[in-house]
Design a protein around this motif. Structure first.
Motif, PDB file in Angstrom:
ATOM      1  N   HIS A  72       0.838  -1.205   0.000  1.00 21.98           N
ATOM      2  CA  HIS A  72       0.000   0.000   0.000  1.00 21.98           C
ATOM      3  C   HIS A  72       0.868   1.247   0.000  1.00 21.98           C
ATOM      4  O   HIS A  72       1.545   1.534   0.994  1.00 21.98           O
ATOM      5  N   GLN A  75       0.685   3.854   2.869  1.00 23.10           N
ATOM      6  CA  GLN A  75       0.983   3.312   4.200  1.00 23.10           C
ATOM      7  C   GLN A  75       2.484   3.347   4.511  1.00 23.10           C
ATOM      8  O   GLN A  75       2.955   2.656   5.412  1.00 23.10           O
ATOM      9  N   LEU A  86      -6.745  -6.398  12.517  1.00 24.57           N
ATOM     10  CA  LEU A  86      -6.911  -5.695  11.240  1.00 24.57           C
ATOM     11  C   LEU A  86      -7.896  -4.526  11.290  1.00 24.57           C
ATOM     12  O   LEU A  86      -7.561  -3.411  10.884  1.00 24.57           O
ATOM     13  N   TRP A  89      -6.777  -1.686  13.361  1.00 26.83           N
ATOM     14  CA  TRP A  89      -5.585  -1.121  12.712  1.00 26.83           C
ATOM     15  C   TRP A  89      -5.994  -0.191  11.564  1.00 26.83           C
ATOM     16  O   TRP A  89      -5.465   0.905  11.415  1.00 26.83           O
ATOM     17  N   LEU A  90      -6.988  -0.615  10.792  1.00 29.92           N
ATOM     18  CA  LEU A  90      -7.475   0.220   9.685  1.00 29.92           C
ATOM     19  C   LEU A  90      -8.104   1.503  10.229  1.00 29.92           C
ATOM     20  O   LEU A  90      -7.774   2.610   9.792  1.00 29.92           O
ATOM     21  N   ARG A 197     -11.023  -1.879  -2.427  1.00 27.29           N
ATOM     22  CA  ARG A 197     -10.201  -2.204  -1.245  1.00 27.29           C
ATOM     23  C   ARG A 197     -10.526  -3.590  -0.697  1.00 27.29           C
ATOM     24  O   ARG A 197      -9.682  -4.449  -0.617  1.00 27.29           O
ATOM     25  N   PHE A 198     -11.781  -3.778  -0.283  1.00 24.50           N
ATOM     26  CA  PHE A 198     -12.327  -5.095   0.082  1.00 24.50           C
ATOM     27  C   PHE A 198     -13.826  -4.946   0.274  1.00 24.50           C
ATOM     28  O   PHE A 198     -14.343  -3.820   0.263  1.00 24.50           O
ATOM     29  N   HIS A 225      -8.593  -7.554  -1.205  1.00 23.60           N
ATOM     30  CA  HIS A 225      -8.253  -8.393  -0.049  1.00 23.60           C
ATOM     31  C   HIS A 225      -9.325  -9.459   0.139  1.00 23.60           C
ATOM     32  O   HIS A 225     -10.496  -9.209  -0.112  1.00 23.60           O
ATOM     33  N   GLU A 228      -8.816 -12.339   5.415  1.00 22.28           N
ATOM     34  CA  GLU A 228      -7.574 -12.064   6.130  1.00 22.28           C
ATOM     35  C   GLU A 228      -7.694 -12.460   7.599  1.00 22.28           C
ATOM     36  O   GLU A 228      -6.822 -13.117   8.148  1.00 22.28           O
ATOM     37  N   HIS A 264      -3.830 -11.920   1.007  1.00 21.59           N
ATOM     38  CA  HIS A 264      -4.028 -12.704   2.224  1.00 21.59           C
ATOM     39  C   HIS A 264      -4.614 -14.101   1.944  1.00 21.59           C
ATOM     40  O   HIS A 264      -3.943 -15.089   2.144  1.00 21.59           O
ATOM     41  N   SER A 289       2.835  -9.278   7.514  1.00 19.17           N
ATOM     42  CA  SER A 289       1.583  -8.630   7.893  1.00 19.17           C
ATOM     43  C   SER A 289       0.670  -9.602   8.649  1.00 19.17           C
ATOM     44  O   SER A 289       0.072  -9.256   9.679  1.00 19.17           O
ATOM     45  N   LEU A 293      -0.355  -8.611  12.433  1.00 19.20           N
ATOM     46  CA  LEU A 293      -1.748  -8.342  12.806  1.00 19.20           C
ATOM     47  C   LEU A 293      -2.424  -9.568  13.417  1.00 19.20           C
ATOM     48  O   LEU A 293      -3.597  -9.514  13.786  1.00 19.20           O
ATOM     49  N   ASP A 315       3.067  -6.420   1.826  1.00 19.16           N
ATOM     50  CA  ASP A 315       1.885  -5.772   2.395  1.00 19.16           C
ATOM     51  C   ASP A 315       2.245  -4.610   3.319  1.00 19.16           C
ATOM     52  O   ASP A 315       1.604  -4.416   4.362  1.00 19.16           O
TER      53      ASP A 315
HETATM   54  N1  GUN Z   1      -7.923  -5.044   4.191  1.00 19.27           N
HETATM   55  C1  GUN Z   1      -8.477  -3.909   3.684  1.00 19.27           C
HETATM   56  N2  GUN Z   1      -7.577  -2.926   3.635  1.00 19.27           N
HETATM   57  C2  GUN Z   1      -6.426  -3.428   4.089  1.00 19.27           C
HETATM   58  C3  GUN Z   1      -5.124  -2.875   4.278  1.00 19.27           C
HETATM   59  O1  GUN Z   1      -4.851  -1.719   4.003  1.00 19.27           O
HETATM   60  N3  GUN Z   1      -4.181  -3.716   4.787  1.00 19.27           N
HETATM   61  C4  GUN Z   1      -4.462  -5.011   5.097  1.00 19.27           C
HETATM   62  N4  GUN Z   1      -3.483  -5.780   5.591  1.00 19.27           N
HETATM   63  N5  GUN Z   1      -5.664  -5.541   4.944  1.00 19.27           N
HETATM   64  C5  GUN Z   1      -6.643  -4.753   4.452  1.00 19.27           C
END
Ligand code: GUN
Ligand code: ZN
Length: 430
Positions: A72, A75, A86, A89-90, A197-198, A225, A228, A264, A289, A293, A315
């Motif tokens: 990313h 990041q 996760l 963290w986001l 993103r997801f 993603h 994860e 992931h 990662s 996490l 990652d």
């Molecule tokens: N899932 C959605 N966004 C992210 C991200 O920025 N990093 C990670 N590791 N997982 C995510």
């Protein structure tokens, strides 16, 4: 102008995890480069060219540059953020920092820092997520173009479950992605990657827009993603109650295929794994990662056995190191926990030709062969005092590679060439 890069040259032409006949190693080797591409590789005595400018890297190992298929860009300043898992963290660290990439000046500054880190670590190609802001992808593409790097990137599409400062909407995400595709895709060595993103941060309307972009641009990379961690999967299933499983969401919107990269891919059902194999969808292992996490242990052996092509990535910034060497070290330990011993040759293949295959770019990058781009890394297995001490006891290439994998980081990267140009010490070669 031709350049002859001398060293101990390693080149893969097959996967050591699949066949014993997989690489060539020239102890007194050389790579002849012209116009950014490899003209010849072999024994120095066979390909020495009086017209070429010679750069002697002996006794260091020269191989294809590393490829990082999942990280990313916004990041750069998120690495080592303290969080429970996760989703925290986001929300607590990542989204606020990504919000700053709305500013094109900040994005441009960070694009330079981002590519500097890749080069420092011997990574010559990356597939990167941008922030939600079009300016982030613009800045990254512009910086990569000026360095002649093969880079894939996309503006992240995200229209829910995050602060307003990092949200778009289905229509604007489509429009911005399309404008970026028109401006950057196929320009020099740059490629656009459609980047939802997801599922948690995209409404069904937005995933439909992502699917439309994929349909309108056949063969274009898609990155996202998948599975994860447990809390993420649970929330995803609440948001998309009608689907069979997580992968099914992306399937429904036409986002699977051989150019689709699923970061992931840890907690998958047999059905999901089989469907990834059937569609050619790639699974990208993000070892540092996943450990940092606490997300889980990717099962590379099971994925390959099921016929899924896998890649291995840093990652950044969920990942903790920019180094593909450090990344391979953690991948090794995760394989150990799963009762599998990864061979160093297989590891170095994975980070180069293997990742090129995962990205569908093995005809251009990932191996030291005539016709490929001269994207190279020069590695020193004696880079630190501790490595030098250990090196005294080794007597094979395999052991030297293993020292690099387990003990190495950016200090072991002596030089990085992008299309034949030395990036760490540009005066060394044109
Ligand atoms: N899932 C959605 N966004 C992210 C991200 O920025 N990093 C990670 N590791 N997982 C995510
Ligand atoms: Zn990621």
């Amino acid at each position: 102008m031709k350049t002859l890069i001398r060293g101990r040259v390693l080149s893969f032409y097959a996967d050591p995890a699949e066949t014993d006949d997989n690489h060539r190693f020239w102890d007194n080797g050389a790579i002849l480069v012209q116009d950014g591409r490899i003209l010849a590789v072999g024994d120095y005595a066979d390909i020495a060219d009086p017209q070429a400018q010679e750069i002697d890297h002996r006794p260091h190992i020269v191989m294809a540059g590393f490829i990082d298929p999942h990280l990313h860009f916004p990041q750069v300043q998120v690495v080592a953020a303290w969080a429970a898992e996760l989703l925290d963290w986001l929300n607590d660290h990542t989204f606020p920092i990504e919000a700053q990439y709305r500013d094109p000046d900040h994005a441009a500054r960070m694009a330079g820092a981002f590519l500097d880190q890749l080069i420092r670590n011997g990574t010559t190609t990356a597939c990167a997520f941008g922030s939600v802001h079009k300016a982030s992808a613009e800045a990254l593409f512009a910086a990569a173009e000026s360095r002649g790097m093969a880079l894939l990137a996309g503006k992240v599409m995200m229209d829910r479950n995050a602060p307003d400062a990092v949200l778009d909407d289905a229509q604007s995400s489509y429009d911005d992605s399309r404008a970026l595709i028109e401006r950057w895709h196929g320009r020099g060595r740059l490629e656009y990657a459609i980047t939802p993103r997801f599922a948690i941060t995209s409404t069904p309307e937005q995933l439909r827009a992502a699917g439309q972009l994929a349909a309108e641009n056949p063969g274009m990379a898609v990155q996202t993603h998948l599975s994860e961690n447990r809390a993420e999967i649970e929330l995803t299933m609440q948001l998309y109650p009608e689907v069979r499983d997580y992968l099914d969401i992306y399937d429904h919107f036409g986002l699977l295929g051989p150019r689709s990269l699923m970061g992931h891919s840890i907690h998958l059902s047999d059905r999901e794994t089989a469907r990834m194999a059937e569609t050619g969808t790639r699974a990208i292992h993000c070892p540092t990662s996943n450990l940092f996490l606490g997300s889980g242990l990717f099962d590379d052996h099971a994925m390959r056995a099921a016929g899924v092509v896998t890649g291995v990535a840093t990652d950044i910034g969920g990942g903790t190191s920019w180094s593909m060497l450090a990344t391979l070290a953690e991948a090794y330990k995760i394989a150990q926990l799963r009762g599998r011993r990864m061979h160093p040759l297989a590891a170095f293949h994975w980070a180069t030709r293997g990742n090129a295959i995962a990205l569908g770019m093995e005809d251009r990058i990932g191996s030291v062969q005539p016709g490929r781009f001269a994207d190279l890394v020069v590695l020193d297995p004696c880079a630190t005092a501790a490595m030098r001490l250990r090196h005294d006891k080794v007597d094979s290439l395999m052991q030297e590679l293993f020292i690099l994998q387990v003990m190495g980081d950016d200090r072991a990267v002596v030089e990085t060439y992008v299309a034949g140009r030395a990036q760490k010490s540009p005066q060394a070669a044109e």
